[in-house]
Scaffold this active site. Structure first.
Site, PDB file in Angstrom:
ATOM      1  N   GLY A 282       0.825  -1.202   0.000  1.00 45.54           N
ATOM      2  CA  GLY A 282       0.000   0.000   0.000  1.00 45.54           C
ATOM      3  C   GLY A 282       0.862   1.256   0.000  1.00 45.54           C
ATOM      4  O   GLY A 282       2.105   1.173   0.045  1.00 45.54           O
ATOM      5  N   ASP A 283       0.205   2.414  -0.110  1.00 45.34           N
ATOM      6  CA  ASP A 283       0.899   3.715  -0.119  1.00 45.34           C
ATOM      7  C   ASP A 283       1.866   3.851  -1.284  1.00 45.34           C
ATOM      8  O   ASP A 283       2.865   4.571  -1.190  1.00 45.34           O
ATOM      9  CB  ASP A 283       1.666   3.957   1.205  1.00 45.34           C
ATOM     10  CG  ASP A 283       0.765   3.786   2.407  1.00 45.34           C
ATOM     11  OD1 ASP A 283      -0.364   4.289   2.365  1.00 45.34           O
ATOM     12  OD2 ASP A 283       1.189   3.143   3.386  1.00 45.34           O
TER      13      ASP A 283
ATOM     14  N   LYS B  43      -1.013   5.346  -5.608  1.00 43.95           N
ATOM     15  CA  LYS B  43      -2.067   5.035  -6.595  1.00 43.95           C
ATOM     16  C   LYS B  43      -2.979   6.237  -6.856  1.00 43.95           C
ATOM     17  O   LYS B  43      -3.462   6.418  -7.969  1.00 43.95           O
ATOM     18  CB  LYS B  43      -2.922   3.849  -6.099  1.00 43.95           C
ATOM     19  CG  LYS B  43      -2.140   2.558  -5.968  1.00 43.95           C
ATOM     20  CD  LYS B  43      -2.992   1.454  -5.409  1.00 43.95           C
ATOM     21  CE  LYS B  43      -3.395   1.651  -3.966  1.00 43.95           C
ATOM     22  NZ  LYS B  43      -2.297   1.623  -2.999  1.00 43.95           N
TER      23      LYS B  43
ATOM     24  N   LYS C  57      -2.416   9.357  -7.193  1.00 47.61           N
ATOM     25  CA  LYS C  57      -1.937  10.256  -8.260  1.00 47.61           C
ATOM     26  C   LYS C  57      -2.177   9.620  -9.641  1.00 47.61           C
ATOM     27  O   LYS C  57      -2.606  10.300 -10.575  1.00 47.61           O
ATOM     28  CB  LYS C  57      -0.440  10.537  -8.054  1.00 47.61           C
ATOM     29  CG  LYS C  57       0.169  11.284  -9.205  1.00 47.61           C
ATOM     30  CD  LYS C  57       1.606  11.676  -8.973  1.00 47.61           C
ATOM     31  CE  LYS C  57       2.205  12.088 -10.311  1.00 47.61           C
ATOM     32  NZ  LYS C  57       3.539  12.633 -10.207  1.00 47.61           N
TER      33      LYS C  57
ATOM     34  N   GLY D 274      -5.738   5.924   2.275  1.00 46.90           N
ATOM     35  CA  GLY D 274      -5.576   7.373   2.171  1.00 46.90           C
ATOM     36  C   GLY D 274      -4.950   7.667   0.828  1.00 46.90           C
ATOM     37  O   GLY D 274      -3.818   7.278   0.580  1.00 46.90           O
ATOM     38  N   HIS D 275      -5.706   8.272  -0.066  1.00 47.34           N
ATOM     39  CA  HIS D 275      -5.187   8.541  -1.407  1.00 47.34           C
ATOM     40  C   HIS D 275      -4.947  10.039  -1.567  1.00 47.34           C
ATOM     41  O   HIS D 275      -5.869  10.831  -1.436  1.00 47.34           O
ATOM     42  CB  HIS D 275      -6.173   8.038  -2.469  1.00 47.34           C
ATOM     43  CG  HIS D 275      -6.287   6.542  -2.472  1.00 47.34           C
ATOM     44  ND1 HIS D 275      -7.304   5.870  -3.071  1.00 47.34           N
ATOM     45  CD2 HIS D 275      -5.494   5.594  -1.933  1.00 47.34           C
ATOM     46  CE1 HIS D 275      -7.125   4.566  -2.897  1.00 47.34           C
ATOM     47  NE2 HIS D 275      -6.031   4.388  -2.206  1.00 47.34           N
TER      48      HIS D 275
ATOM     49  N   ARG E 135     -22.717 -12.827   8.070  1.00 43.61           N
ATOM     50  CA  ARG E 135     -24.097 -12.568   7.623  1.00 43.61           C
ATOM     51  C   ARG E 135     -24.937 -11.802   8.649  1.00 43.61           C
ATOM     52  O   ARG E 135     -26.120 -12.026   8.783  1.00 43.61           O
ATOM     53  CB  ARG E 135     -24.780 -13.889   7.207  1.00 43.61           C
ATOM     54  CG  ARG E 135     -24.119 -14.471   5.975  1.00 43.61           C
ATOM     55  CD  ARG E 135     -24.372 -15.904   5.811  1.00 43.61           C
ATOM     56  NE  ARG E 135     -23.773 -16.682   6.879  1.00 43.61           N
ATOM     57  CZ  ARG E 135     -23.844 -17.995   6.966  1.00 43.61           C
ATOM     58  NH1 ARG E 135     -24.507 -18.680   6.057  1.00 43.61           N
ATOM     59  NH2 ARG E 135     -23.275 -18.634   7.949  1.00 43.61           N
TER      60      ARG E 135
ATOM     61  N   GLN F  73      -5.003  -0.032  -0.737  1.00 41.91           N
ATOM     62  CA  GLN F  73      -3.946  -0.848  -0.110  1.00 41.91           C
ATOM     63  C   GLN F  73      -3.077  -1.496  -1.197  1.00 41.91           C
ATOM     64  O   GLN F  73      -3.013  -0.959  -2.290  1.00 41.91           O
ATOM     65  CB  GLN F  73      -4.553  -1.908   0.832  1.00 41.91           C
ATOM     66  CG  GLN F  73      -5.109  -1.334   2.120  1.00 41.91           C
ATOM     67  CD  GLN F  73      -6.582  -0.947   2.053  1.00 41.91           C
ATOM     68  OE1 GLN F  73      -7.368  -1.599   1.400  1.00 41.91           O
ATOM     69  NE2 GLN F  73      -6.950   0.110   2.732  1.00 41.91           N
TER      70      GLN F  73
ATOM     71  N   ARG G  73       1.141   7.762  10.903  1.00 41.58           N
ATOM     72  CA  ARG G  73       2.206   6.918  11.466  1.00 41.58           C
ATOM     73  C   ARG G  73       3.430   6.911  10.553  1.00 41.58           C
ATOM     74  O   ARG G  73       3.285   6.921   9.328  1.00 41.58           O
ATOM     75  CB  ARG G  73       1.713   5.475  11.622  1.00 41.58           C
ATOM     76  CG  ARG G  73       0.727   5.285  12.737  1.00 41.58           C
ATOM     77  CD  ARG G  73       0.317   3.829  12.848  1.00 41.58           C
ATOM     78  NE  ARG G  73      -0.463   3.391  11.703  1.00 41.58           N
ATOM     79  CZ  ARG G  73      -0.864   2.141  11.525  1.00 41.58           C
ATOM     80  NH1 ARG G  73      -0.540   1.204  12.382  1.00 41.58           N
ATOM     81  NH2 ARG G  73      -1.587   1.812  10.481  1.00 41.58           N
TER      82      ARG G  73
ATOM     83  N   ARG H 197       6.145   5.503   8.226  1.00 43.01           N
ATOM     84  CA  ARG H 197       6.190   4.264   7.441  1.00 43.01           C
ATOM     85  C   ARG H 197       7.577   3.655   7.556  1.00 43.01           C
ATOM     86  O   ARG H 197       8.582   4.390   7.560  1.00 43.01           O
ATOM     87  CB  ARG H 197       5.902   4.562   5.972  1.00 43.01           C
ATOM     88  CG  ARG H 197       4.488   5.034   5.735  1.00 43.01           C
ATOM     89  CD  ARG H 197       4.256   5.333   4.259  1.00 43.01           C
ATOM     90  NE  ARG H 197       2.936   5.923   4.076  1.00 43.01           N
ATOM     91  CZ  ARG H 197       2.669   6.883   3.207  1.00 43.01           C
ATOM     92  NH1 ARG H 197       3.609   7.370   2.431  1.00 43.01           N
ATOM     93  NH2 ARG H 197       1.444   7.355   3.104  1.00 43.01           N
TER      94      ARG H 197
ATOM     95  N   LYS I 201       7.869   7.855  -7.068  1.00 45.59           N
ATOM     96  CA  LYS I 201       8.856   8.427  -6.149  1.00 45.59           C
ATOM     97  C   LYS I 201      10.308   8.129  -6.544  1.00 45.59           C
ATOM     98  O   LYS I 201      11.161   7.894  -5.682  1.00 45.59           O
ATOM     99  CB  LYS I 201       8.564   7.943  -4.725  1.00 45.59           C
ATOM    100  CG  LYS I 201       7.279   8.556  -4.150  1.00 45.59           C
ATOM    101  CD  LYS I 201       7.166   8.317  -2.674  1.00 45.59           C
ATOM    102  CE  LYS I 201       6.653   9.524  -1.927  1.00 45.59           C
ATOM    103  NZ  LYS I 201       6.536   9.374  -0.506  1.00 45.59           N
TER     104      LYS I 201
HETATM  105  P1  IMP Z   1      -6.656  -2.393   8.906  1.00 42.03           P
HETATM  106  O1  IMP Z   1      -7.065  -2.698   7.509  1.00 42.03           O
HETATM  107  O2  IMP Z   1      -6.926  -0.995   9.307  1.00 42.03           O
HETATM  108  O3  IMP Z   1      -7.169  -3.373   9.902  1.00 42.03           O
HETATM  109  O4  IMP Z   1      -5.050  -2.539   8.970  1.00 42.03           O
HETATM  110  C1  IMP Z   1      -4.414  -3.789   8.768  1.00 42.03           C
HETATM  111  C2  IMP Z   1      -2.989  -3.583   8.252  1.00 42.03           C
HETATM  112  O5  IMP Z   1      -3.037  -3.006   6.957  1.00 42.03           O
HETATM  113  C3  IMP Z   1      -2.166  -2.620   9.112  1.00 42.03           C
HETATM  114  O6  IMP Z   1      -0.810  -3.035   9.075  1.00 42.03           O
HETATM  115  C4  IMP Z   1      -2.301  -1.300   8.386  1.00 42.03           C
HETATM  116  O7  IMP Z   1      -1.222  -0.431   8.626  1.00 42.03           O
HETATM  117  C5  IMP Z   1      -2.331  -1.763   6.935  1.00 42.03           C
HETATM  118  N1  IMP Z   1      -3.079  -0.861   6.064  1.00 42.03           N
HETATM  119  C6  IMP Z   1      -4.416  -0.752   5.955  1.00 42.03           C
HETATM  120  N2  IMP Z   1      -4.749   0.163   5.030  1.00 42.03           N
HETATM  121  C7  IMP Z   1      -3.584   0.629   4.527  1.00 42.03           C
HETATM  122  C8  IMP Z   1      -3.265   1.571   3.498  1.00 42.03           C
HETATM  123  O8  IMP Z   1      -4.122   2.175   2.842  1.00 42.03           O
HETATM  124  N3  IMP Z   1      -1.938   1.759   3.268  1.00 42.03           N
HETATM  125  C9  IMP Z   1      -0.975   1.095   3.940  1.00 42.03           C
HETATM  126  N4  IMP Z   1      -1.222   0.208   4.889  1.00 42.03           N
HETATM  127  C10 IMP Z   1      -2.516  -0.033   5.184  1.00 42.03           C
END
Ligand code: IMP
Length: 424
Positions: free
Chosen positions: A11-12, A15, A17, A39-40, A141, A222, A301, A303, A329
Site C-alpha cells: 500500500g501507499d 495510486k 496520483k 488514504g489517497h 451474515r 492498499q 504513522r 512508514r 517516487k
Molecule cells: P486495517 O485494515 O486498518 O485493519 O489494517 C491492517 C494492516 O493493513 C495494518 O498493518 C495497516 O497499517 C495496513 N493498512 C491498511 N490500510 C492501509 C493503506 O491504505 N496503506 C498502507 N497500509 C494499510
C-alpha cells in the site's frame, strides 16, 4: 477500456496520483474494496486532497464516481469528505454513487477493532477504523448495508439483533459498557437520509456502462501484500486487494476487464507490523523516511522503509495479471551513492527466488541484493525519459528486465506535471 489499478507492495505506492491522471481518459471511476483505512493523496496545483473513501477521480468534473459493494463505509468519514468537496466548490451531484450493497462500519466495529488490537500479543498494526470487524460481520451474515439505512424497520431489526449479541461480548470479554440502540439508530438513519440520493444499484450502472463501451477505472486500495489471501497474513487488511477484488467488489465480470496496471514505489514501504525482508537499518530508515516524507496519510504513522524487493513485485505482477507498471517516487532515490534491488532471499543456507508463503521463513529470510550506481540530486525535474540521469534509466531498465513487465510511467514528484510517460 476497463482498467484496474493495483498496488504491488504494502500500500501507499501512490495510486491516488495515477488514478487522478488516468481518470481524465475514462468515464467511470470505482472504489471496490477497503474503507477509510486507505488514504489517497492527489495534488492539483497548490492544493492537496486526501481521500479515504471517495474515488480519487472525483476531482474531474463530469466523471461518474462509484463506491462499489466491496467497500466498507464509515458514514461519518464519507459525510466529511462530501462536505469537504462541496466547500472546495466541487459538484458531485448526479455523478457520485454508493452501492446499496456496501457494508456500513458501525461504532461497535471501530471500538472492537481497537479493543482487539490492544488485547493481541502480536499486534497487526491496524488503523483501528473498524475495517476488520465490519468485513467479519459481512462474512458472518449479520452486517448492515447501505440499503438498510434507507429502511427504518429493517435497520432497527438488524441493529437490535446485533446489539443483543455484541453488547454481551463487549461487557463480558472486554469490560466495555456496550452500545445504546437509540443513539446509533438516530445517527445512522440520519446518514441514510443524507446519502439517499447517492445510494443505488452501482452493479447495474457499471454493467450498462460497460455494454455502452464506456471506459471504467477500478481504483484499488492498499496493496497486494495486504491482501487477505495473498498478503503477509495475519499482518494484512481484511479485503481482496488484488485485481480479482475489482470484480467481486463491483459486480463487473472478469471478462470485461481489459488491463491491470500495477503501481510500485522505487523502494518499499510498510505501515504497521509484519515481516519486511528489505527494511533499512534504523538510521538509514530515518533518513529515507524524511527524504520521502513517508508518514501515513490516514494515521500519520511513520512508514517503515526499505529497498525495492523484486520478488514481491514479481509475485504481484503474476497474481494481478499486471501488464504495465508505474514507478513512483523515483526522485526520492536522487542523491544516493548506490541503490540496491533485492533479487533473492537466503534462508537456512538455501537461495529462494520466490516469495515464501511460510510465515516463519518470511520473517527470517535474508535479502540478497544486486547493487546499482546511484545518481545525483537535481534541481531541474526531468520531463521525459531522456532527461532522467543515465543511472536512473539503468535502474528502471533493470526493474523492467527482472519483473518482465513494461514500465510505462515514472513519477518524480507529487504533482500531475511530475510524471514521465515512457514506452521502454
Ligand atoms: P486495517 O485494515 O486498518 O485493519 O489494517 C491492517 C494492516 O493493513 C495494518 O498493518 C495497516 O497499517 C495496513 N493498512 C491498511 N490500510 C492501509 C493503506 O491504505 N496503506 C498502507 N497500509 C494499510
Amino acid at each position: 477500456m476497463n482498467i484496474v489499478i493495483i498496488g504491488t507492495q504494502w500500500g501507499d505506492e501512490g495510486k491516488g496520483k495515477i488514478v487522478d491522471i488516468l481518470s481524465q481518459k475514462v468515464d467511470y471511476i470505482v472504489r471496490y474494496q477497503g474503507g477509510n483505512n486507505a488514504g489517497h493523496t492527489v495534488v492539483v496545483g497548490d492544493k492537496e486532497y486526501i481521500f479515504h473513501l471517495m474515488p480519487s477521480g472525483i476531482l474531474h468534473k463530469h466523471k461518474v464516481c462509484c463506491i462499489g459493494n466491496g467497500v466498507v463505509i464509515d458514514p461519518l468519514v464519507l459525510q466529511n469528505e462530501i462536505e469537504g468537496l462541496k466547500r472546495a466548490g466541487i459538484n458531485i451531484s448526479g455523478r457520485f454513487k454508493i452501492s446499496s450493497l456496501a457494508h456500513v462500519i458501525m461504532p461497535y466495529h471501530r471500538i472492537l477493532d481497537q479493543l482487539r488490537e490492544a488485547k493481541r500479543e502480536h499486534k497487526i498494526g491496524t488503523t483501528g477504523r473498524g475495517i476488520g470487524p465490519c468485513y467479519a460481520d459481512k462474512i458472518n451474515r449479520c452486517g448492515i448495508r447501505m440499503a438498510d439505512l434507507l429502511n427504518p424497520k429493517v435497520f432497527a431489526e438488524k441493529l437490535k439483533d446485533n446489539l443483543k449479541e455484541k453488547n454481551e461480548i463487549f461487557k463480558k470479554v472486554y469490560r466495555h459498557p456496550g452500545f445504546d440502540f437509540k443513539a446509533i439508530y438516530r445517527e445512522y438513519i440520519n446518514y441514510g437520509n443524507l446519502f439517499a440520493s447517492y445510494i443505488s444499484n452501482t452493479m447495474l450502472l457499471l454493467n450498462e456502462a460497460a455494454c455502452d463501451k464506456k471506459d471504467i477505472l477500478f481504483e484499488g486500495a492498499q496493496g497486494t501484500f495486504l491482501d487477505i489471501d495473498f498478503g503477509t497474513y495475519p499482518f494484512v487488511t481484511s479485503s481482496s486487494t488484488t485485481s480479482g477484488g475489482a470484480c467481486i467488489g463491483s459486480g463487473v465480470s472478469p471478462v470485461k476487464i481489459d488491463k491491470v496496471i500495477g503501481v510500485a514505489k522505487a523502494y518499499t514501504t510498510r505501515v504497521g507490523e509484519g515481516p519486511f525482508p528489505t527494511e533499512f537499518s534504523l538510521e538509514f530508515g530515518k533518513f529515507m523516511r524524511k527524504k520521502g516524507n513517508e508518514f501515513g496519510s490516514t494515521t500519520g504513522r511513520p512508514r517503515r522503509c526499505g529497498w525495492f524487493d523484486a520478488l514481491m513485485v514479481r509475485e504481484a505482477v503474476m497474481i494481478n495479471g499486471i501488464s504495465e507498471l508505474v514507478i513512483m517516487k523515483m526522485d526520492v532515490l536522487n542523491g544516493l551513492r548506490k541503490i540496491k534491488i533485492c533479487t533473492a532471499y537466503r534462508y537456512k543456507g538455501k537461495l529462494l527466488h520466490e516469495f515464501p508463503q511460510d510465515f516463519e521463513a518470511l520473517s527470517k529470510v535474508k535479502p540478497v541484493y544486486e547493487e546499482a550506481p546511484g545518481w545525483p540530486e537535481t534541481s531541474n525535474k526531468p520531463r521525459c525519459y531522456k532527461e532522467l540521469h543515465p543511472n536512473a534509466r539503468v535502474y528502471l531498465n533493470r526493474l523492467r528486465e527482472m519483473l518482465k513487465v513494461k514500465v510505462n510511467m515514472v513519477s518524480v514528484g507529487s504533482s500531475r506535471e511530475d510524471t514521465i510517460f515512457l514506452d521502454c
